[in-house]
Design an enzyme around this catalytic site. Structure first.
Site, PDB file in Angstrom:
ATOM      1  N   HIS A   4       1.001  -1.107   0.361  1.00  0.00           N
ATOM      2  CA  HIS A   4       0.353  -0.250  -0.068  1.00  0.00           C
ATOM      3  C   HIS A   4       0.712   1.211   0.568  1.00  0.00           C
ATOM      4  CE1 HIS A   4      -3.625   1.600  -0.557  1.00  0.00           C
ATOM      5  NE2 HIS A   4      -3.420   2.988   0.490  1.00  0.00           N
TER       6      HIS A   4
ATOM      7  N   TYR B 170       1.913   5.104  -2.266  1.00  0.00           N
ATOM      8  CA  TYR B 170       1.490   6.428  -2.481  1.00  0.00           C
ATOM      9  C   TYR B 170       3.129   6.788  -2.893  1.00  0.00           C
ATOM     10  CZ  TYR B 170      -2.877   5.749   0.033  1.00  0.00           C
ATOM     11  OH  TYR B 170      -3.579   5.885  -0.191  1.00  0.00           O
TER      12      TYR B 170
ATOM     13  N   HIS C 291     -10.108   0.468 -10.780  1.00  0.00           N
ATOM     14  CA  HIS C 291      -9.321   1.256  -9.873  1.00  0.00           C
ATOM     15  C   HIS C 291      -7.835   2.203 -10.155  1.00  0.00           C
ATOM     16  CE1 HIS C 291      -8.365   3.694  -6.292  1.00  0.00           C
ATOM     17  NE2 HIS C 291      -7.201   2.506  -6.128  1.00  0.00           N
ATOM     18  N   PHE C 292      -7.065   0.642 -10.452  1.00  0.00           N
ATOM     19  CA  PHE C 292      -5.450   0.740 -10.511  1.00  0.00           C
ATOM     20  C   PHE C 292      -5.012   1.492 -11.962  1.00  0.00           C
ATOM     21  CE2 PHE C 292      -4.732  -3.225 -10.294  1.00  0.00           C
ATOM     22  CZ  PHE C 292      -4.471  -3.520 -12.051  1.00  0.00           C
ATOM     23  N   HIS C 293      -5.935   1.951 -12.797  1.00  0.00           N
ATOM     24  CA  HIS C 293      -5.896   2.611 -14.390  1.00  0.00           C
ATOM     25  C   HIS C 293      -6.342   3.653 -14.431  1.00  0.00           C
ATOM     26  CE1 HIS C 293      -4.615  -1.728 -15.430  1.00  0.00           C
ATOM     27  NE2 HIS C 293      -3.407  -1.092 -16.904  1.00  0.00           N
TER      28      HIS C 293
ATOM     29  N   ARG D 212     -10.702 -10.736 -11.914  1.00  0.00           N
ATOM     30  CA  ARG D 212      -9.361  -9.844 -12.387  1.00  0.00           C
ATOM     31  C   ARG D 212      -8.321 -11.338 -12.186  1.00  0.00           C
ATOM     32  NH1 ARG D 212      -6.089  -6.613  -7.331  1.00  0.00           N
ATOM     33  NH2 ARG D 212      -4.435  -6.554  -8.892  1.00  0.00           N
ATOM     34  N   ARG D 213      -7.205 -10.457 -12.901  1.00  0.00           N
ATOM     35  CA  ARG D 213      -5.905 -12.024 -13.298  1.00  0.00           C
ATOM     36  C   ARG D 213      -6.476 -12.467 -13.739  1.00  0.00           C
ATOM     37  NH1 ARG D 213      -5.708 -11.358  -7.044  1.00  0.00           N
ATOM     38  NH2 ARG D 213      -4.370  -9.405  -6.477  1.00  0.00           N
TER      39      ARG D 213
END
Ligand code: HAS
Length: 551
Positions: free
Chosen positions: A225, A229, A376-378, A441-442
Site C-alpha cells: 500500500h 503512495y 481503479h488502479f488504471h 481480474r488476473r
C-alpha cells in the site's frame, strides 16, 4: 527565497544520473505497453498469443515492468532532479552513491526480466505465494530494492548537508517532499525485503520446503500500500510545486503541503489489510482498525484537492475571472506541461472515489478480485500518476539535455494526453462496469463453459480492447516525444518550474523537520496495527504451502 533554491539549472553531472533513470523508465514503458496491448486483445476473445507465449507471462511482464520498474526509475530520477535543483548540486560522493544505486537497480531489473521472459516467473507483479518463481527473480527484485535504498541515501545525505548549512531554516519544499517519500519508501520496503529474504528466496532455493502464505501476503501488503503512495507523492510534488509556477500562479500554502506529506508518512503504511479484507487468518477487529486508518490516509488527498482548487481559483481571479467557475477559462489549456497533468488530476477524482469504495469493508466484498480493482488502479497509477510523469518529462527532459520543448512537440504532447484520456475512459470505464457484473481480474479470456453471466462481460472486454489499443498509440506518441526531447529537439534553455508560496512571509513550522518525532509516530502506528495480527498469523498458522508452478 533561500539561497540554495536559486540554482538555475540542474548540474550537468546530476542531469546525466537523472537521465540514466529516465532511459530505463521509458524502455519499460515500451515493453510494458506492448504487453498491455497483447493482454487486452487476448481478453477480447478475438486474439490468441503466438508461439506458446502464456497470458500470465505477459501479465507479469506488464505489471512488473510498468508497476515496479517504470515507476521506481522515473521517481528516483525525478526526485534526484528536484533535490539537485532546490538543495544544490550533489557532491561527488553523493552522486557516486546514486550511480551505484542506479546500476544495482538496473542489474536487478534485468535479472528479474530475463526470468519472466524465460517463463520461469509468471507470478504476476504481486508474486503471491504459493506461486513460486525461479530464485533469480526474487534475487533481482531484492537488488532493485537495495539499489533504491542507495539512491535514497543520496537524497538523505543532500538533505542533511543542506540542514547543516542552513540551521533553523525549513528545507526547500521540493527537497522536503522528496525526503518524505524516500523515508516512507525505506520503511515500507523493509516488509517486502523481509518476505523475500526470509521466506521466498530460501523457499525457491529449496532450503525450506514450505512457506507461511498468510505472513508473506501480509508482509507484501505492508509494503504494497505505501508503494501506491510512493507512486503518488511525486505526482503531488508536481501538482503542489510545479503546476502553480507553470500556470503563473502561487502555491496556496507551503505549510499545508508539508503537513499533507507528513500525514502520508504516518498513515500510508499501517493500512495494508485493506488489500486483505477477504483473506482468512486475520481477526476482523484488526481489519477494522486498518480500514479506519485507511480513511485517515484519504485526508491528505482531500487537502491536496482543496489546495489545488485554491491555486487555480486564485490565479483565475487574479486574471479578472468572475463567477463561481470563471477561473476555469483562464487556465493555460494550450500548454501541455499543465493540461496533461491536469487530465491526471481530473481522473484522480473518480479514482479516489473508487478507492473509498474499495476501502469500505462491506463494499470490498463486491469488488475484491474483480476487474473493477484493475479499473481503479488504471485511473490512479496509470492515469493520475503516469500522465503527471509525462507532463513533467515535457519540461524536465529538455531542461536536462539542454533542449527546447517546441510548439510542434507541445501540440503532439497535448494530443497524447487527449488520446490517453479517451483510451482510458473506454478501458477503465469498461473494467469498472464489468467488475460490478462479477468479471474476475488476473484471468485470461474464458467463456466459463458458456455460463450466462460470463457472456455479459464480453462487450466490456471488447471495449477494453478498443481503449487499450488507443492507449498503446498514445504510448508510441509519448516515446516519440521522449526521444525527440532527449536527442533531437533544438538546443536551448527549458525552465525547471518551481512555484513560490502565495504568502512568502509564512515560514513553515520547524516541527515538520523533526524526523525523530514523525518517524517515531510512524513506527508506533505500524507496531500498533501489525504486531498482534502478525504474531497470530505465525502462532496459529495452518500447514505451510509447497511451491506451485501453474503455468
Ligand atoms: Fe487503491 C487497490 C483503496 C488510492 C493503486 N489501489 C489498489 C491497487 C492498486 C492501487 C495498484 O481499500 C491494486 C493492488 C492489487 O494488485 O491488488 N486506493 C484506495 C484508497 C485510496 C487509493 C482509499 N490506489 C490509490 C492510489 C493508487 C492506488 C493513489 C496508485 C497511485 N485501493 C484501495 C483498496 C484496494 C486498492 C481498498 C484493494 C482492493 C481489493 O479488494 O483488492 C485513496 O488514497 C484515494 C484518495 C483520493 C482522493 C481524490 C483526491 C482528488 C484529487 C484531485 C483534485 C483534482 C483537481 C482538478 C483539483 C480522495 C487530489 C479538478 C478540477 C476540476 C475543474 C474538477
Amino acid at each position: 527565497m533561500l539561497k540554495t533554491s536559486l540554482n538555475l539549472k540542474v548540474d550537468r553531472r546530476d542531469a546525466k544520473l537523472v537521465m540514466a533513470h529516465f532511459y530505463v523508465a521509458f524502455i519499460a514503458l515500451l515493453v510494458g505497453g506492448l504487453a498491455g496491448l497483447l493482454q487486452v486483445l487476448v481478453r477480447s476473445g478475438k486474439f490468441e498469443l503466438p508461439a506458446g507465449i502464456g497470458y500470465y507471462q505477459i501479465l507479469t511482464v506488464h505489471g512488473v515492468v510498468l508497476g515496479l520498474v517504470l515507476t521506481t526509475f522515473f521517481i528516483m530520477g525525478f526526485q534526484l532532479a528536484a533535490v539537485s535543483k532546490t538543495a544544490g548540486t550533489f557532491t561527488n560522493k553523493q552522486r557516486l552513491i546514486g550511480w551505484i544505486g542506479f546500476w544495482i537497480m538496473t542489474i536487478g531489473t534485468v535479472a528479474a526480466a530475463v526470468m519472466i521472459l524465460l517463463n520461469e516467473a509468471s507470478v504476476l507483479y504481486t508474486f503471491y505465494a504459493p506461486l513460486q518463481a525461479h530464485f533469480v527473480f526474487y534475487l533481482g527484485l531484492t537488488l532493485v530494492i537495495v539499489g533504491s535504498w542507495a539512491v535514497g541515501t543520496t537524497i538523505i545525505l543532500k538533505y542533511a548537508e543542506w540542514r547543516r548549512a542552513n540551521p533553523g531554516q525549513p528545507s526547500p519544499l521540493l527537497t522536503f517532499m522528496a525526503l518524505v517519500n524516500t523515508m516512507m519508501w525505506t520503511v515500507a520496503t523493509i516488509g517486502v525485503a523481509a518476505t523475500v529474504l526470509i521466506q521466498l528466496l530460501p523457499w525457491s532455493l529449496g532450503l525450506i520446503e514450505t512457506v507461511n502464505v498468510g505472513v508473506s501476503r501480509t508482509l507484501f501488503w505492508y509494503f504494497g500500500h505505501p508503494l501506491v503512495y510512493f507512486w503518488l507523492l511525486p505526482a503531488y510534488m508536481a501538482w503542489y510545486v510545479m503546476i502553480p509556477k507553470i500556470i503563473g500562479g502561487k502555491i496556496f500554502s507551503d505549510s499545508l503541503a508539508r503537513m499533507s506529506f507528513i500525514l502520508f508518512l504516518l498513515f500510508s503504511i499501517p493500512v495494508g489489510f485493506h488489500h486483505q479484507l477477504l483473506e482468512p487468518g486475520i481477526d476482523p477487529a484488526w481489519k477494522f482498525l486498518q480500514v479506519v486508518l485507511t480513511f485517515l490516509v484519504i485526508i491528505p488527498s482531500l487537502m491536496t484537492a482543496f489546495s489545488l482548487f485554491a491555486t487555480f481559483e486564485s490565479y483565475g481571479r487574479s486574471q479578472g475571472a468572475t463567477g463561481l467557475f470563471g477561473w476555469f477559462k483562464k487556465l493555460p489549456w494550450k500548454d501541455a506541461r499543465f493540461t496533461v497533468p491536469f487530465i491526471g488530476m481530473l481522473a484522480f477524482i473518480p479514482a479516489g472515489a473508487g478507492g473509498i469504495v474499495n476501502a469500505s469493508h462491506q463494499m470490498n466484498q463486491v469488488v475484491h478480485n474483480t476487474i473493477w480493482v484493475t479499473g481503479h488502479f488504471h485511473l490512479t497509477v496509470a492515469t493520475a500518476v503516469v500522465l503527471t510523469f509525462f507532463g513533467v518529462s515535457f519540461w524536465l527532459v529538455p531542461h536536462l539535455t539542454g533542449r527546447k520543448l517546441t510548439k510542434k512537440i507541445n501540440k503532439l504532447a497535448l494530443i497524447q494526453g487527449y488520446l490517453w484520456a479517451i483510451g482510458m475512459t473506454f478501458m477503465s470505464g469498461a473494467m469498472h462496469a464489468a467488475g460490478l457484473l462479477g468479471a474476475p481480474r488476473r484471468s485470461a479470456y474464458s467463456e466459463y463453459g458458456g455460463a450466462a453471466q460470463a457472456t455479459e462481460w464480453i462487450p466490456y472486454q471488447i471495449a477494453q480492447a478498443v481503449g487499450g489499443s488507443i492507449l498503446f498509440i498514445a504510448i508510441i506518441l509519448m516515446l516519440y516525444i521522449f526521444v525527440n526531447l532527449a536527442f533531437f529537439a533544438p538546443k536551448g534553455e527549458e525552465e525547471f518550474p518551481v512555484g513560490e508560496a502565495a504568502n512568502p512571509a509564512e515560514k513553515a513550522p520547524m516541527v515538520f523537520e523533526n524526523w525523530k518525532l514523525w518517524l517515531g509516530i510512524t513506527v508506533l502506528l505500524i507496531l500498533f496495527a501489525y504486531t498482534i495480527p502478525l504474531i497470530d498469523l505465525i502462532q496459529n498458522a495452518p500447514p505451510g504451502a509447497k511451491g506451485y508452478k501453474l503455468w
